[in-house]
Design an enzyme around this catalytic site. Structure first.
Site, PDB file in Angstrom:
ATOM      1  N   SER A  85       5.995  45.511  46.893  1.00 57.32           N
ATOM      2  CA  SER A  85       5.155  45.197  47.997  1.00 57.32           C
ATOM      3  C   SER A  85       5.729  43.943  48.822  1.00 57.32           C
ATOM      4  O   SER A  85       5.163  43.637  49.985  1.00 57.32           O
ATOM      5  CB  SER A  85       3.379  44.101  47.236  1.00 57.32           C
ATOM      6  OG  SER A  85       4.916  43.505  46.033  1.00 57.32           O
ATOM      7  N   HIS A 137       0.113  49.935  47.172  1.00 59.51           N
ATOM      8  CA  HIS A 137       0.527  49.684  49.631  1.00 59.51           C
ATOM      9  C   HIS A 137       0.557  51.052  49.868  1.00 59.51           C
ATOM     10  O   HIS A 137       1.082  51.805  50.409  1.00 59.51           O
ATOM     11  CB  HIS A 137       1.381  49.270  49.604  1.00 59.51           C
ATOM     12  CG  HIS A 137       1.082  47.656  49.196  1.00 59.51           C
ATOM     13  ND1 HIS A 137       0.591  46.862  49.420  1.00 59.51           N
ATOM     14  CD2 HIS A 137       1.976  47.009  47.612  1.00 59.51           C
ATOM     15  CE1 HIS A 137       0.528  45.370  49.494  1.00 59.51           C
ATOM     16  NE2 HIS A 137       1.133  44.981  47.430  1.00 59.51           N
ATOM     17  N   LYS A 151      -6.498  46.870  49.420  1.00 63.39           N
ATOM     18  CA  LYS A 151      -5.552  47.598  50.924  1.00 63.39           C
ATOM     19  C   LYS A 151      -6.570  48.006  51.514  1.00 63.39           C
ATOM     20  O   LYS A 151      -6.969  47.422  52.658  1.00 63.39           O
ATOM     21  CB  LYS A 151      -3.875  47.683  50.106  1.00 63.39           C
ATOM     22  CG  LYS A 151      -3.742  45.868  49.192  1.00 63.39           C
ATOM     23  CD  LYS A 151      -2.468  46.593  48.376  1.00 63.39           C
ATOM     24  CE  LYS A 151      -1.810  44.611  48.060  1.00 63.39           C
ATOM     25  NZ  LYS A 151      -3.127  44.057  46.903  1.00 63.39           N
TER      26      LYS A 151
HETATM   27  C1  LIG Z   1       1.801  46.172  43.155  1.00 64.83           C
HETATM   28  C2  LIG Z   1       0.984  45.965  43.545  1.00 64.83           C
HETATM   29  N1  LIG Z   1      -0.144  45.197  42.387  1.00 64.83           N
HETATM   30  C3  LIG Z   1      -1.249  44.666  42.297  1.00 64.83           C
HETATM   31  C4  LIG Z   1      -1.645  44.005  43.148  1.00 64.83           C
HETATM   32  C5  LIG Z   1      -2.491  43.000  42.961  1.00 64.83           C
HETATM   33  O1  LIG Z   1      -4.486  43.443  43.211  1.00 64.83           O
HETATM   34  P1  LIG Z   1      -5.380  42.771  43.438  1.00 64.83           P
HETATM   35  O2  LIG Z   1      -5.375  41.709  44.607  1.00 64.83           O
HETATM   36  O3  LIG Z   1      -5.677  43.829  43.810  1.00 64.83           O
HETATM   37  O4  LIG Z   1      -5.126  42.004  42.430  1.00 64.83           O
HETATM   38  C6  LIG Z   1      -0.461  43.483  44.332  1.00 64.83           C
HETATM   39  C7  LIG Z   1      -0.951  42.949  45.084  1.00 64.83           C
HETATM   40  O5  LIG Z   1      -2.424  42.147  45.915  1.00 64.83           O
HETATM   41  C8  LIG Z   1       0.460  44.645  44.557  1.00 64.83           C
HETATM   42  O6  LIG Z   1       1.328  44.156  45.414  1.00 64.83           O
END
Ligand SMILES: Cc1ncc(COP(=O)(O)O)c(C=O)c1O
Length: 388
Positions: A184, A212, A242
């Protein structure tokens, strides 16, 4: 001074104090902040679906029918036919037996690691995994071994020493390899071929969080594993906030594992279900993603254009074929200076500092979207030139 005052002061001195910006409107690739319109290169709306008229309409119509919120957790009365249909459609799209929706990706990861990885199990986790995976590992009672980022040799050494493999099949204990699909904060993709070989060889379950990648990568938009011509991971986590442009997340896995999550995933059981209008809107996003080859093409064109022009300008981007294009600046102070100059030039870019990223690797996290026009990317490049 109180303890908290002292700690806040320290964060400020380290240039690590985080601040929120108040957004008062969105218009395509432009955001309004403090009455100023800024070009947005900071969010994860990679396909521009957040404001797609069909997605917005589906959300508004569902709100009329179901109300805005779910009203309760999924196991009480918060699970609607919209949720059920979306789960089925995601399972069909991704090719899994079952999918379970969560209210956020953070919560999905707490449930996966917190309930599927149990005492006596071993988790092998990439050092640069997202914080929600790291926190999920903390919640599980498994032993966690971290390997240096994408270093399959280190991973193999750890597996050799600690994996449970066949020998412990009788004990019911399991090994898990855990990785982001697209990292990320770095934008690079997991080394799928090696991860899958190792998972097979050491009889480990491969868990990939492709927050992503899904929607953006692969011929059909199924994600980074599809783009890498890899088989589906055993457990796939994806987020809806996203490329889908909505909110929430899902876990795709076997029927048995999904049933376990429903029974034992505390962040599934003890929280209000995803809002039904969001589920309805996401069904439309999914339809757009399924026939989204043109959007993905446009996004890739933007990524290639930005990378080529940045290289010609002498900017050293990290290697990344994804919409996440980090520009490493090193110190927090230098990063904040650049971010401020960009904002002065009418451009918003994520300024990422420790502890989100390792010490000394503060970076601009530039994100591209299919809705960016070439002239807007040129404006960003020009502002970067001026900021040097
Ligand atoms: C790889 C990854 N997993 C999980 C999340 C968390 O997702 P959420 O924003 O829906 O809590 C993110 C970013 O926000 C992320 O980059």
């Amino acid at each position: 001074m109180s303890r908290i005052q002292q700690q806040l002061l320290k964060l400020k001195q380290q240039h690590r104090l985080r601040q929120r910006r108040v957004v008062s409107g969105l218009d395509g690739s432009r955001l309004s902040i403090n009455g100023k319109s800024l070009l947005n290169f900071a969010d994860n709306d990679y396909l521009g679906l957040r404001q797609h008229p069909q997605v917005v309409r589906a959300c508004a119509e569902a709100a009329q029918q179901y109300g805005v919120g779910a009203g309760a957790s999924a196991l009480i009365s918060g699970y609607s036919d919209q949720h059920q249909a979306l789960e089925q459609e995601l399972a069909d799209f991704l090719g899994y037996q079952k999918v379970l929706l969560f209210s956020s990706g953070y919560l999905a990861n707490q449930a996966v690691m917190g309930s599927l990885c149990q005492r006596g199990d071993k988790i092998f986790s990439d050092q640069l995994n997202h914080a929600s995976l790291i926190d999920g590992c903390r919640l599980s009672r498994a032993t966690v071994h971290r390997y240096s980022h994408s270093d399959s040799r280190k991973l193999e050494n750890l597996l050799l020493q600690h994996a449970l493999g066949k020998a412990t099949a009788n004990t019911g204990q399991e090994s898990f390899i855990l990785s982001d699909g697209v990292f990320s904060m770095d934008g690079d993709v997991a080394a799928y071929t090696k991860l899958q070989q190792l998972a097979e060889c050491y009889q480990a379950c491969l868990i990939i969080d492709d927050a992503h990648g899904v929607g953006v990568m692969g011929k059909h938009g199924r994600g980074s594993w599809e783009a890498a011509n890899a088989a589906q991971p055993d457990i796939l986590i994806g987020t809806l906030g996203k490329a889908f442009g909505t909110q929430g997340a899902y876990v795709a896995a076997s029927s048995e594992r999904i049933e376990w999550l429903i029974q034992k995933g505390r962040s599934y059981v003890y929280t209000t279900a995803l809002a039904p209008p969001i589920a309805a809107a996401t069904r439309v996003s999914l339809r757009l993603i399924r026939k989204g080859a043109k959007l993905r093409q446009q996004l890739n064109k933007n990524i290639t254009y930005f990378r080529q022009q940045a290289a010609a300008q002498g900017l050293q981007l990290l290697y990344s074929s994804s919409p996440i294009q980090p520009l490493m600046l090193g110190s927090e102070k230098r990063l904040l200076d650049w971010a401020e100059k960009l904002q002065g030039a009418g451009i918003l870019v994520g300024a990422i500092r420790p502890p989100t990223v390792p010490e000394g690797t503060s970076r601009l996290r530039i994100t591209l979207s299919a809705i960016h026009q070439q002239a807007e990317i040129d404006q960003l490049l020009e502002a970067l030139k001026e900021a040097v």
